[in-house]
Motif scaffolding. Structure first.
Motif, PDB file in Angstrom:
ATOM      1  N   LEU A 353       0.846  -1.193   0.000  1.00  0.00           N
ATOM      2  CA  LEU A 353       0.000   0.000   0.000  1.00  0.00           C
ATOM      3  C   LEU A 353       0.880   1.241   0.000  1.00  0.00           C
ATOM      4  CD1 LEU A 353      -2.727   1.522   0.434  1.00  0.00           C
ATOM      5  CD2 LEU A 353      -2.360   1.198   2.897  1.00  0.00           C
ATOM      6  N   ILE A 355       0.379   5.555  -0.057  1.00  0.00           N
ATOM      7  CA  ILE A 355      -0.605   6.622   0.118  1.00  0.00           C
ATOM      8  C   ILE A 355       0.069   7.975  -0.066  1.00  0.00           C
ATOM      9  CG2 ILE A 355      -2.182   7.742   1.745  1.00  0.00           C
ATOM     10  CD1 ILE A 355      -2.667   5.098   3.040  1.00  0.00           C
ATOM     11  N   ALA A 377      -4.359   6.548  -3.176  1.00  0.00           N
ATOM     12  CA  ALA A 377      -3.608   5.362  -2.753  1.00  0.00           C
ATOM     13  C   ALA A 377      -3.593   4.329  -3.873  1.00  0.00           C
ATOM     14  CB  ALA A 377      -4.222   4.764  -1.494  1.00  0.00           C
ATOM     15  N   ILE A 379      -2.884   0.097  -4.316  1.00  0.00           N
ATOM     16  CA  ILE A 379      -2.745  -1.185  -3.622  1.00  0.00           C
ATOM     17  C   ILE A 379      -2.279  -2.218  -4.637  1.00  0.00           C
ATOM     18  CG2 ILE A 379      -3.938  -2.946  -2.271  1.00  0.00           C
ATOM     19  CD1 ILE A 379      -6.061  -0.619  -1.757  1.00  0.00           C
ATOM     20  N   SER A 390      -9.606  -3.648   2.494  1.00  0.00           N
ATOM     21  CA  SER A 390     -10.167  -2.391   2.999  1.00  0.00           C
ATOM     22  C   SER A 390      -9.068  -1.594   3.673  1.00  0.00           C
ATOM     23  CB  SER A 390     -11.312  -2.669   3.985  1.00  0.00           C
ATOM     24  OG  SER A 390     -10.851  -3.474   5.059  1.00  0.00           O
ATOM     25  N   ILE A 391      -9.291  -0.277   3.735  1.00  0.00           N
ATOM     26  CA  ILE A 391      -8.355   0.634   4.375  1.00  0.00           C
ATOM     27  C   ILE A 391      -8.969   1.093   5.691  1.00  0.00           C
ATOM     28  CG2 ILE A 391      -7.255   2.907   4.198  1.00  0.00           C
ATOM     29  CD1 ILE A 391      -7.034   2.415   1.196  1.00  0.00           C
ATOM     30  N   TYR A 402     -14.945   6.961   1.140  1.00  0.00           N
ATOM     31  CA  TYR A 402     -14.403   6.668  -0.184  1.00  0.00           C
ATOM     32  C   TYR A 402     -15.017   7.568  -1.252  1.00  0.00           C
ATOM     33  CZ  TYR A 402     -12.234   2.386   1.558  1.00  0.00           C
ATOM     34  OH  TYR A 402     -11.469   1.482   2.237  1.00  0.00           O
ATOM     35  N   THR A 417      -7.314   3.926  -5.380  1.00  0.00           N
ATOM     36  CA  THR A 417      -8.454   4.361  -4.586  1.00  0.00           C
ATOM     37  C   THR A 417      -8.253   5.806  -4.157  1.00  0.00           C
ATOM     38  OG1 THR A 417      -9.749   3.922  -2.585  1.00  0.00           O
ATOM     39  CG2 THR A 417      -7.413   3.444  -2.469  1.00  0.00           C
ATOM     40  N   ILE A 437      -2.359   4.148   8.785  1.00  0.00           N
ATOM     41  CA  ILE A 437      -3.430   3.502   8.021  1.00  0.00           C
ATOM     42  C   ILE A 437      -3.091   2.025   7.863  1.00  0.00           C
ATOM     43  CG2 ILE A 437      -4.754   3.512   5.882  1.00  0.00           C
ATOM     44  CD1 ILE A 437      -5.032   6.050   7.514  1.00  0.00           C
ATOM     45  N   ASN A 438      -4.062   1.158   8.169  1.00  0.00           N
ATOM     46  CA  ASN A 438      -3.873  -0.288   8.041  1.00  0.00           C
ATOM     47  C   ASN A 438      -4.516  -0.804   6.758  1.00  0.00           C
ATOM     48  OD1 ASN A 438      -2.597  -0.439  10.563  1.00  0.00           O
ATOM     49  ND2 ASN A 438      -4.556  -0.668  11.630  1.00  0.00           N
ATOM     50  N   LEU A 439      -3.804  -1.664   6.080  1.00  0.00           N
ATOM     51  CA  LEU A 439      -4.359  -2.399   4.945  1.00  0.00           C
ATOM     52  C   LEU A 439      -4.858  -3.734   5.490  1.00  0.00           C
ATOM     53  CD1 LEU A 439      -4.696  -2.402   1.820  1.00  0.00           C
ATOM     54  CD2 LEU A 439      -2.530  -3.632   1.697  1.00  0.00           C
ATOM     55  N   THR A 448       0.921  -1.625   7.485  1.00  0.00           N
ATOM     56  CA  THR A 448       0.601  -0.338   8.102  1.00  0.00           C
ATOM     57  C   THR A 448       1.523   0.731   7.538  1.00  0.00           C
ATOM     58  OG1 THR A 448      -0.109  -1.405  10.167  1.00  0.00           O
ATOM     59  CG2 THR A 448       0.428   0.936  10.264  1.00  0.00           C
TER      60      THR A 448
END
Length: 459
Positions: A353, A355, A377, A379, A390-391, A402, A417, A437-439, A448
């Motif tokens: 990920l 961002i 972002a 992915i 999900s983020i 979103y 995204t 932010i966690n993937l 993260t």
């Protein structure tokens, strides 16, 4: 010019080789290694590690699998690093041991000398008989032997072709080409037979010229070896002056060397060189000359290894094999590069990920006393299956809205995204706040990442 006629020079014809096969100690070791290699080669496309093939180089779908690990174009830096490690290893190995890879591990040598050559000897007989057969006119016996040999050559080339293709398109795709109608797989069907023809020509006609003319490694070894390199070499200090064995003469003349000039070292050489003329780029270090020379030395009660693994300094100066400074330097580089490569491979995640906060925009005020920032972002899915991800912010006070949801990310693919991160103005403590932010996939945090959230000053 002769009598008004221009006489063209005759182009020298290729000398067809008929090397002897002598099954000495080193030949038996080479055979054992070749059997292991052949078993792994033919079984490789069908072996699985955690559901993945042992090796797959699918250039069409840009999917590469090595020892069960799936790699995609996004991992190109790993391939570059692995290639550098491989090249340094080749250089170091050549500096230490010459071209022994060619004689013991190279697929060309293994298939030519330990598969196709054995079939040829089995059908046509000894080199003398094979040479006589080639020179004879076409008879029923010759047509039967030649037909049988070349039929087996084509069959084995067909098997090699199918296996080679399985490493490129996968065993599943190869089985479909074999089981389904040809009309559905014209490209695959033609590819199989093109590869079959190529392998057949290599092992039936081109043969040792692959090593002596086309292989770049043989020509490179001339600039990589030095006086400390161990290669298959003739001990001319001990062997010269050579001469035929004559017991009566030897009683009065003790100045002859151990070489009896039998020529067997030339007869067994698959590339047709005379090892007694020194190190040559055509020598593939197959050690056939060592085996046959040792047989002769035993018969005449002389010490073995007149031909053996020697460096120039070992022959001239009686220097023992040693690790040179250059070898130690290359070894240190390899250790460091291998450590870095292993770190990146084992720390590599199935998902990636990245961002970025939209440039040129500060923050937006949202209903309900929320402040938002907009982010872009990407992915990347490096696994072999599609994943719906999900983020999720690590801090529960942060919300995600979103603009463009990521949805499902295909295997080996990527998805973009666009979304807002929203924080209540009462929870904003500074103009710039680091947020994590966690993937998330299947309620499991894959990765993260950190980014910056910009908000109004509360001073």
């Amino acid at each position: 010019m002769m009598d008004g006629l221009l006489v063209a020079k005759e182009t020298p014809k290729r000398q067809w080789l008929y090397p002897l096969i002598r099954k000495g100690k080193l030949y038996r070791w080479r055979s054992r290694i070749s059997y292991v290699y052949l078993a792994v080669f033919f079984a490789g496309p069908y072996l699985r590690i955690k559901g993945q093939p042992l090796l797959l180089l699918d250039f069409i779908d840009r999917q590469f699998v090595i020892l069960g690990q799936v790699f995609w174009p996004q991992d190109i830096f790993l391939f570059v690093l692995a290639s550098l490690v491989f090249l340094v290893c080749v250089v170091l190995f050549t500096i230490a041991f010459g071209r022994i890879f060619c004689g013991w591990i190279c697929p060309q040598t293994i298939f030519m000398e330990l598969v196709f050559r054995k079939i040829e000897v089995w059908i046509e007989g000894s080199p003398a008989k094979a040479k006589k057969l080639d020179a004879s006119s076409w008879t029923k016996e010759k047509m039967l032997k030649k037909g049988s040999k070349h039929t087996l050559f084509i069959v084995i080339s067909f098997l090699i072709s199918n296996t080679f293709l399985a490493y490129i398109i996968g065993s599943g795709s190869l089985i479909r080409i074999m089981m389904e109608p040809i009309s559905l797989h014209w490209v695959g069907f033609i590819s199989i037979w093109v590869f079959t023809l190529v392998f057949y020509l290599i092992y039936s006609r081109v043969r040792e010229q692959v090593c002596t003319l086309f292989c770049p490694y043989g020509r490179l070894q001339g600039v990589m070896i030095d006086e400390h390199t161990l290669v298959v070499a003739y001990d001319d200090v001990r062997g010269e002056p050579r001469g035929k064995l004559n017991k009566k003469e030897d009683l009065h003349h003790q100045h002859k060397g151990d070489c009896v000039d039998c020529g067997l070292c030339v007869d067994v050489c698959p590339t047709g060189i005379d090892i007694r003329k020194g190190t040559q780029l055509e020598c593939i270090n197959c050690t056939a000359c060592i085996d046959v020379c040792n047989e002769v030395m035993i018969k005449i009660n002389k010490p073995p290894n007149l031909i053996g693994f020697y460096s120039e300094n070992r022959i001239r100066e009686k220097e023992k094999p040693s690790v040179t400074g250059r070898m130690m330097g290359y070894g240190g580089v390899i250790v460091v590069m291998m450590a870095v490569l292993c770190y990146f491979i084992f720390s590599r995640s199935d998902m990636d990920l990245s961002i970025l906060r939209s440039a040129g925009m500060l923050y937006q005020e949202q209903p309900g006393h929320y402040i938002s920032n907009i982010y872009n972002a990407e992915i990347i899915n490096k696994s072999n299956k599609g994943r719906r991800i999900s983020i999720v912010p690590a801090d529960p006070v942060i919300k995600v809205k979103y603009i463009q949801a990521p949805g499902e990310v295909n295997a080996g693919g990527s998805a973009k995204t666009v979304f807002f991160l929203m924080i209540a103005d009462k929870d904003i403590k500074a103009e710039k706040t680091e947020v994590k932010i966690n993937l998330v996939f299947n309620n499991r945090i894959i990765q993260t990442v950190s980014t910056t959230f910009v908000g109004p000053s509360n001073d």
